[in-house]
Design an enzyme around this catalytic site. Structure first.
Site, mmCIF file in Angstrom:
data_model
loop_
_atom_site.group_PDB
_atom_site.id
_atom_site.type_symbol
_atom_site.label_atom_id
_atom_site.label_comp_id
_atom_site.label_asym_id
_atom_site.label_seq_id
_atom_site.Cartn_x
_atom_site.Cartn_y
_atom_site.Cartn_z
ATOM 1 N N SER A 112 -4.347 -3.248 -17.427
ATOM 2 C CA SER A 112 -4.801 -4.447 -16.710
ATOM 3 C C SER A 112 -5.897 -4.077 -15.716
ATOM 4 C CB SER A 112 -3.613 -5.094 -15.993
ATOM 5 O OG SER A 112 -2.907 -4.139 -15.233
ATOM 6 N N GLU A 162 -7.875 -5.347 -11.965
ATOM 7 C CA GLU A 162 -7.737 -6.172 -10.759
ATOM 8 C C GLU A 162 -9.102 -6.488 -10.155
ATOM 9 O OE1 GLU A 162 -4.654 -4.984 -7.953
ATOM 10 O OE2 GLU A 162 -6.086 -5.240 -6.324
ATOM 11 N N ASP A 215 -0.281 -8.225 4.564
ATOM 12 C CA ASP A 215 -0.393 -7.754 5.954
ATOM 13 C C ASP A 215 -0.928 -8.891 6.796
ATOM 14 O OD1 ASP A 215 0.341 -4.967 5.525
ATOM 15 O OD2 ASP A 215 -1.484 -4.903 4.319
ATOM 16 N N PHE A 265 -10.654 2.947 2.734
ATOM 17 C CA PHE A 265 -9.488 2.298 2.097
ATOM 18 C C PHE A 265 -8.250 3.194 2.204
ATOM 19 C CE2 PHE A 265 -11.842 -0.256 -1.462
ATOM 20 C CZ PHE A 265 -12.109 -1.258 -0.551
ATOM 21 N N HIS A 287 -3.280 0.265 -14.380
ATOM 22 C CA HIS A 287 -3.840 -0.933 -13.736
ATOM 23 C C HIS A 287 -5.052 -0.463 -12.931
ATOM 24 C CE1 HIS A 287 -3.770 -4.856 -11.605
ATOM 25 N NE2 HIS A 287 -3.993 -4.166 -10.506
HETATM 26 C C1 FAD Z 1 -0.576 -3.463 -6.706
HETATM 27 C C2 FAD Z 1 -0.869 -3.914 -5.290
HETATM 28 C C3 FAD Z 1 -1.530 -5.124 -5.099
HETATM 29 C C4 FAD Z 1 -1.788 -5.596 -3.799
HETATM 30 N N1 FAD Z 1 -2.445 -6.788 -3.651
HETATM 31 C C5 FAD Z 1 -2.637 -7.302 -2.411
HETATM 32 C C6 FAD Z 1 -3.245 -8.598 -2.222
HETATM 33 O O1 FAD Z 1 -3.633 -9.265 -3.172
HETATM 34 N N2 FAD Z 1 -3.363 -9.055 -0.957
HETATM 35 C C7 FAD Z 1 -2.926 -8.333 0.130
HETATM 36 O O2 FAD Z 1 -3.055 -8.825 1.263
HETATM 37 N N3 FAD Z 1 -2.382 -7.107 -0.012
HETATM 38 C C8 FAD Z 1 -2.219 -6.578 -1.253
HETATM 39 N N4 FAD Z 1 -1.616 -5.336 -1.398
HETATM 40 C C9 FAD Z 1 -1.238 -4.584 -0.201
HETATM 41 C C10 FAD Z 1 0.167 -4.977 0.311
HETATM 42 O O3 FAD Z 1 0.180 -6.340 0.662
HETATM 43 C C11 FAD Z 1 0.481 -4.114 1.536
HETATM 44 O O4 FAD Z 1 0.691 -2.782 1.148
HETATM 45 C C12 FAD Z 1 1.624 -4.599 2.418
HETATM 46 O O5 FAD Z 1 1.630 -3.820 3.618
HETATM 47 C C13 FAD Z 1 3.000 -4.470 1.812
HETATM 48 O O6 FAD Z 1 3.234 -5.387 0.832
HETATM 49 P P1 FAD Z 1 4.533 -5.194 -0.131
HETATM 50 O O7 FAD Z 1 4.588 -6.375 -1.010
HETATM 51 O O8 FAD Z 1 4.536 -3.864 -0.733
HETATM 52 O O9 FAD Z 1 5.685 -5.284 0.999
HETATM 53 P P2 FAD Z 1 7.217 -4.938 1.009
HETATM 54 O O10 FAD Z 1 7.739 -4.576 -0.322
HETATM 55 O O11 FAD Z 1 7.879 -6.059 1.739
HETATM 56 O O12 FAD Z 1 7.263 -3.612 1.905
HETATM 57 C C14 FAD Z 1 6.604 -3.524 3.154
HETATM 58 C C15 FAD Z 1 7.267 -2.482 4.039
HETATM 59 O O13 FAD Z 1 8.529 -2.977 4.521
HETATM 60 C C16 FAD Z 1 9.607 -2.154 4.083
HETATM 61 N N5 FAD Z 1 10.643 -3.112 3.621
HETATM 62 C C17 FAD Z 1 10.593 -3.848 2.478
HETATM 63 N N6 FAD Z 1 11.652 -4.656 2.382
HETATM 64 C C18 FAD Z 1 12.397 -4.446 3.483
HETATM 65 C C19 FAD Z 1 13.619 -4.992 3.973
HETATM 66 N N7 FAD Z 1 14.244 -5.964 3.285
HETATM 67 N N8 FAD Z 1 14.091 -4.542 5.172
HETATM 68 C C20 FAD Z 1 13.435 -3.587 5.869
HETATM 69 N N9 FAD Z 1 12.273 -3.028 5.460
HETATM 70 C C21 FAD Z 1 11.758 -3.455 4.281
HETATM 71 C C22 FAD Z 1 9.061 -1.294 2.964
HETATM 72 O O14 FAD Z 1 9.736 -0.056 2.885
HETATM 73 C C23 FAD Z 1 7.603 -1.149 3.367
HETATM 74 O O15 FAD Z 1 7.442 -0.134 4.312
HETATM 75 C C24 FAD Z 1 -1.378 -4.825 -2.676
HETATM 76 C C25 FAD Z 1 -0.729 -3.593 -2.881
HETATM 77 C C26 FAD Z 1 -0.480 -3.132 -4.163
HETATM 78 C C27 FAD Z 1 0.200 -1.809 -4.359
#
Ligand code: FAD
Length: 276
Positions: A7, A9, A100, A207, A257
Site C-alpha cells: 500500500s 500513503e 497528536d 521527522f 506500506h
Molecule cells: C501507520 C501510521 C499512520 C499514521 N497516520 C497519522 C495521521 O494520519 N494523522 C496523525 O495525526 N498522526 C498519524 N500517525 C501518528 C500517530 O497519530 C502518533 O504516533 C500518535 O502519537 C499515536 O497514535 P496511536 O494511534 O498510535 O496512539 P495509541 O495507540 O493510543 O498510543 C499512544 C500512546 O499511548 C499509549 N497507550 C495506548 N493506549 C493506552 C491506554 N489504554 N492506556 C494507557 N496508555 C495507552 C501507547 O503505549 C502510546 O505510547 C500515524 C502513525 C502511524 C504509525
C-alpha cells in the site's frame, strides 16, 4: 506483483498544484495494483475536509481508498458522522489513530487512546470497516516501557483491529523482535512494515526526531557527509531501503506500506528493484 499487503500513503495536498501532482503520482503508483492508497488526517479544521476530498478522488479513480482517522480533540458525534460519510461512499478500510493534539488545541476531546476509537468504530459500524492501527517496532515515544507499549497495541487488536501498519524504521531486527513480542502476547494480526524512502536528509532527520524513529548512526553519518548532494543521498537511500525491504519480506513481513510523501519516484524504484 507478489502476494501480500502492499500500500501507499499520501497526505492531503494543500493547493490545486499539489492536488494535480498527487493525481500524477497516483496514476504511476496505481499501475502497481496496490491493496489500497491511504490518506493522512490531521486534528481539527480544513485539513479534515482535504482528507475527505482526496479520498473521494481516489475512490472515483477506481482505487481502494483508506482514510486515516484520528480521534484526539474530537467527539463521538463528530467521529460517528465521518464514519457514516465514509460508509456511504463505499469506503471499506480505515486507519484508526489517536493522533497528536496540535499546539493551541486545548481539549483532548472524548477519546484518550486509539483503542477507544477502535471500540467506537466497531460499536457504530459493526464489521463494515477493515480497521488498521499503528504499531511501533522502536516503541512509541510516550510509552512507559516496551512491554507496556506492546500491551497497549494488543488493546487495539482486542478492541477489533484487523491489521497494523508500523512507524518507519531502518533496523529490521527491531521489526522482527517486535512481531515476536506481539505473538508472545497473543497478538496474531498482520503487522505490515511502514517504509520511508530517503529523499532528503534534513527532512528525514526532522521527522525522525519528532516521531522517535531511529536513523542508525552509520546511516546518519553517511547521509550527513553528502551535504547538499541530493543525488548521493537518494542513491544511498535507494540501496539501504531496498535492502531493508528485501530483509523484511524474506523474514516473513506480510507486505509493505510506503510513506510516499506524495512522490512516486523512490517507491517505484524500490518496487522495481525488489522485483515485485
Ligand atoms: C501507520 C501510521 C499512520 C499514521 N497516520 C497519522 C495521521 O494520519 N494523522 C496523525 O495525526 N498522526 C498519524 N500517525 C501518528 C500517530 O497519530 C502518533 O504516533 C500518535 O502519537 C499515536 O497514535 P496511536 O494511534 O498510535 O496512539 P495509541 O495507540 O493510543 O498510543 C499512544 C500512546 O499511548 C499509549 N497507550 C495506548 N493506549 C493506552 C491506554 N489504554 N492506556 C494507557 N496508555 C495507552 C501507547 O503505549 C502510546 O505510547 C500515524 C502513525 C502511524 C504509525
Amino acid at each position: 506483483m507478489k502476494n501480500g499487503l502492499f500500500s501507499f500513503e499520501f497526505f492531503p495536498p494543500q493547493t490545486p498544484e499539489g492536488a494535480e501532482k498527487l493525481a500524477v503520482t497516483r496514476k504511476q503508483l496505481g499501475k502497481l495494483k496496490p491493496e489500497f492508497f491511504s490518506v493522512t488526517f490531521g486534528a481539527g479544521g480544513s485539513t479534515q475536509d482535504r482528507t475527505l476530498e482526496t479520498i473521494r478522488q481516489i475512490k472515483a479513480e477506481g482505487y481502494s481508498a483508506a482514510p486515516h482517522l484520528s480521534c484526539v480533540g474530537s467527539s463521538r458525534d463528530n467521529i460517528g458522522a465521518m464514519l457514516d460519510t465514509y460508509r456511504e461512499m463505499g469506503i471499506k478500510r480505515i486507519v484508526a489513530l489517536r493522533g497528536d493534539l496540535p499546539s493551541g488545541m486545548a481539549s483532548i476531546g472524548e477519546f484518550h487512546y486509539a483503542n477507544e476509537l477502535v471500540s467506537f468504530i466497531r460499536a457504530h459500524t459493526g464489521d463494515h470497516f477493515h480497521i488498521e492501527v499503528a504499531a511501533y517496532p522502536e516503541f512509541h515515544p510516550q510509552a512507559r516501557s516496551p512491554l507496556d507499549d506492546i500491551r497497549n497495541f494488543k488493546r487495539k487488536v482486542d478492541a477489533g483491529a484487523d491489521s497494523a501498519i508500523t512507524q518507519y524504521f531502518y533496523n529490521a531486527d527491531a521489526y522482527f523482535r517486535f512481531v515476536d513480542a506481539c505473538r508472545k502476547q497473543g497478538v496474531s494480526v498482520p503487522v505490515v512494515p511502514g517504509i520511508m524512502p530517503i529523499v532528503r536528509f534534513t527532512q528525514l532527520a526532522r521527522f525522525s526526531d519528532a516521531c522517535g524513529a531511529e536513523i542508525p548512526r552509520w546511516m546518519r553519518k553517511t547521509l550527513e557527509s553528502y551535504g547538499d548532494d541530493n543525488e548521493a543521498v537518494q542513491a544511498f537511500g535507494l540501496d539501504v531501503v531496498t535492502q531493508l525491504c528485501e530483509k523484511l519480506l524474506a523474514g516473513g513481513a506480510p507486505g509493505l506500506h510506503f510513506y510516499t510523501l506524495n512522490q512516486a519516484g523512490a517507491s517505484l524504484e524500490i518496487w522495481k528493484r525488489l522485483g515485485l
